[in-house]
Design a protein around this motif. Structure first.
Motif, PDB file in Angstrom:
ATOM      1  N   PRO A  22      34.250  86.051  40.963  1.00 42.44           N
ATOM      2  CA  PRO A  22      32.970  85.880  40.267  1.00 42.44           C
ATOM      3  C   PRO A  22      31.843  85.529  41.220  1.00 42.44           C
ATOM      4  N   LEU A  23      30.724  86.192  41.035  1.00 43.42           N
ATOM      5  CA  LEU A  23      29.302  85.727  41.676  1.00 43.42           C
ATOM      6  C   LEU A  23      28.576  84.682  40.864  1.00 43.42           C
ATOM      7  N   GLN A  24      29.078  84.437  39.838  1.00 40.59           N
ATOM      8  CA  GLN A  24      28.776  83.210  38.973  1.00 40.59           C
ATOM      9  C   GLN A  24      29.443  81.914  39.301  1.00 40.59           C
ATOM     10  N   SER A  25      28.763  80.670  39.333  1.00 38.26           N
ATOM     11  CA  SER A  25      29.344  79.406  39.350  1.00 38.26           C
ATOM     12  C   SER A  25      29.203  78.792  38.214  1.00 38.26           C
ATOM     13  N   ARG A  26      30.366  77.889  38.028  1.00 43.26           N
ATOM     14  CA  ARG A  26      30.308  76.741  36.888  1.00 43.26           C
ATOM     15  C   ARG A  26      30.322  77.639  35.732  1.00 43.26           C
ATOM     16  N   VAL A  27      31.106  78.684  35.688  1.00 40.91           N
ATOM     17  CA  VAL A  27      31.288  79.380  34.397  1.00 40.91           C
ATOM     18  C   VAL A  27      32.931  79.817  34.420  1.00 40.91           C
ATOM     19  N   PRO A  28      33.614  79.942  33.407  1.00 45.34           N
ATOM     20  CA  PRO A  28      35.012  80.048  33.331  1.00 45.34           C
ATOM     21  C   PRO A  28      35.014  81.699  33.646  1.00 45.34           C
ATOM     22  N   THR A  30      36.569  83.947  32.102  1.00 40.53           N
ATOM     23  CA  THR A  30      36.298  84.931  30.920  1.00 40.53           C
ATOM     24  C   THR A  30      34.842  85.321  30.737  1.00 40.53           C
ATOM     25  N   ARG A  31      33.956  84.400  31.231  1.00 45.57           N
ATOM     26  CA  ARG A  31      32.694  84.758  31.144  1.00 45.57           C
ATOM     27  C   ARG A  31      31.849  85.028  32.364  1.00 45.57           C
ATOM     28  N   ALA A  32      32.641  85.421  33.417  1.00 48.65           N
ATOM     29  CA  ALA A  32      31.885  86.088  34.682  1.00 48.65           C
ATOM     30  C   ALA A  32      31.559  87.301  34.294  1.00 48.65           C
ATOM     31  N   GLU A  33      30.414  87.893  34.792  1.00 45.27           N
ATOM     32  CA  GLU A  33      29.826  89.148  34.690  1.00 45.27           C
ATOM     33  C   GLU A  33      29.995  89.930  35.856  1.00 45.27           C
ATOM     34  N   ALA A 198      33.212  64.898  44.928  1.00 43.36           N
ATOM     35  CA  ALA A 198      32.113  65.823  45.000  1.00 43.36           C
ATOM     36  C   ALA A 198      32.084  66.872  43.722  1.00 43.36           C
ATOM     37  N   GLU A 199      31.247  67.555  43.444  1.00 38.40           N
ATOM     38  CA  GLU A 199      30.973  68.405  41.999  1.00 38.40           C
ATOM     39  C   GLU A 199      31.591  69.553  42.597  1.00 38.40           C
ATOM     40  N   SER A 200      32.249  70.352  41.883  1.00 40.61           N
ATOM     41  CA  SER A 200      33.216  71.579  42.027  1.00 40.61           C
ATOM     42  C   SER A 200      32.232  72.590  41.741  1.00 40.61           C
ATOM     43  N   VAL A 201      31.785  73.383  42.555  1.00 39.84           N
ATOM     44  CA  VAL A 201      30.761  74.477  42.506  1.00 39.84           C
ATOM     45  C   VAL A 201      31.687  76.014  42.649  1.00 39.84           C
ATOM     46  N   ASP A 202      32.396  75.818  43.854  1.00 46.99           N
ATOM     47  CA  ASP A 202      33.147  76.826  44.051  1.00 46.99           C
ATOM     48  C   ASP A 202      34.272  76.475  44.969  1.00 46.99           C
ATOM     49  N   GLN A 243      31.390  80.445  50.650  1.00 45.63           N
ATOM     50  CA  GLN A 243      31.607  81.749  49.874  1.00 45.63           C
ATOM     51  C   GLN A 243      30.641  82.788  50.654  1.00 45.63           C
ATOM     52  N   GLU A 244      29.394  82.204  50.932  1.00 44.93           N
ATOM     53  CA  GLU A 244      28.567  83.352  51.524  1.00 44.93           C
ATOM     54  C   GLU A 244      29.058  83.769  52.674  1.00 44.93           C
ATOM     55  N   ALA A 245      29.883  82.922  53.529  1.00 48.72           N
ATOM     56  CA  ALA A 245      30.465  83.361  54.864  1.00 48.72           C
ATOM     57  C   ALA A 245      31.540  84.351  54.620  1.00 48.72           C
ATOM     58  N   GLY A 246      32.137  84.271  53.465  1.00 50.48           N
ATOM     59  CA  GLY A 246      33.540  85.287  53.198  1.00 50.48           C
ATOM     60  C   GLY A 246      34.591  84.336  53.592  1.00 50.48           C
ATOM     61  N   VAL A 247      34.484  82.941  53.587  1.00 52.66           N
ATOM     62  CA  VAL A 247      35.797  82.247  53.594  1.00 52.66           C
ATOM     63  C   VAL A 247      36.270  82.041  52.406  1.00 52.66           C
TER      64      VAL A 247
END
Length: 252
Positions: A22-28, A30-33, A198-202, A243-247
């Motif tokens: 998903p390209l959205q963070s902090r969403v389950p 099922t809610r990724a668009e 740490a806060e889990s973002v991705d 994520q932005e680097a593709g890792v």
């Protein structure tokens, strides 16, 4: 590779892939668009993470059940050779992995990433003799508690480390998720690194970033505590930049 060519700091051997995340963070999920394609799988992630840290790196892989075409000189010449356990699950990959270990010999640092994937095996007991054979050729073993249990038959972290050392490696690195990281060297040196808050973002790519950072520390000649702390801290510090680097890979 010609013998006069500059050897790589790191060669990894194992899976590569394109993962959809998903390209959205902090969403389950099922809610990724929207989703994006990113480099995935452990061997590729480790190589890319090390390259982002300034190391020369390459990946040895194959397509489907095609045989690996190995450059034995390149494998022997690499300062660090990182090989994953998933390749032991089926032929012809299994024979290729064991041949690569033998071609490597005792040159440089050889890291065996236990990389247990239950879906790749019909029976966990089937894996143990192949893991034991691989451990005889490695200097360093890295794995989660689940993976260490498959390789050694024990689960308690200190017991896992001792069993891996008894199997032939010089350094055992046991990843305990919320329990942090335990590393034990054959010379008696121990590093126990608590988990990073740490806060889990991705979380994707955490295992690959850990591996690439561990290789960077080994290549830099750092002491054990500094190396393992750097590796343990790197997945949290990488955050969205990974994520932005593709890792990208499974959150391990």
């Amino acid at each position: 590779m010609a013998e006069s060519a500059q050897p790589f700091d790191l060669i990894t051997m194992g899976r590569i892939g394109v993962d959809l995340y998903p390209l959205q963070s902090r969403v389950p999920l099922t809610r990724a668009e929207t989703f994006g394609g990113f480099l995935g799988d452990t061997a590729a992630d480790v190589a890319v993470a090390a390259a982002l840290l300034g190391r020369s790196a390459a990946v040895l892989t194959c397509t489907g059940d095609d045989p690996y075409e190995m450059d034995c000189f390149a494998i022997r010449a690499a300062r660090v050779f990182w090989i994953t356990g998933t390749g032991l699950s089926h032929e012809p990959r299994r024979s290729a992995v064991l041949a690569a270990f033998k071609a490597r010999g005792r040159a440089g640092t050889t890291v065996f990433d236990l990389d247990w994937r239950p879906q790749s095996w019909t029976d966990p007991e089937e894996a143990r003799p192949y893991y034991a054979e691989a451990l005889r050729h490695a200097n360093v073993a890295v794995g989660t508690l689940d993976e260490c249990e498959i390789a050694t038959g024990v689960r308690e972290p200190q017991a896992c480390a001792r069993a891996l050392l008894d199997a032939g490696v010089e350094l055992a690195v046991v990843k305990q998720s919320t329990g942090g990281v335990l590393a034990v060297h054959r010379d008696g040196t121990t590093a126990e690194i608590p988990p990073v808050t740490a806060e889990s973002v991705d979380g994707h790519g955490g295992g690959g970033v850990f591996g690439g950072a561990l290789c960077h520390g080994l290549l830099s000649g750092w002491d054990l505590v500094t190396t393992v702390r750097y590796a343990a801290d790197s997945p949290a510090a990488a955050g969205r930049s990974a994520q932005e680097a593709g890792v990208h890979a499974e959150d391990r």
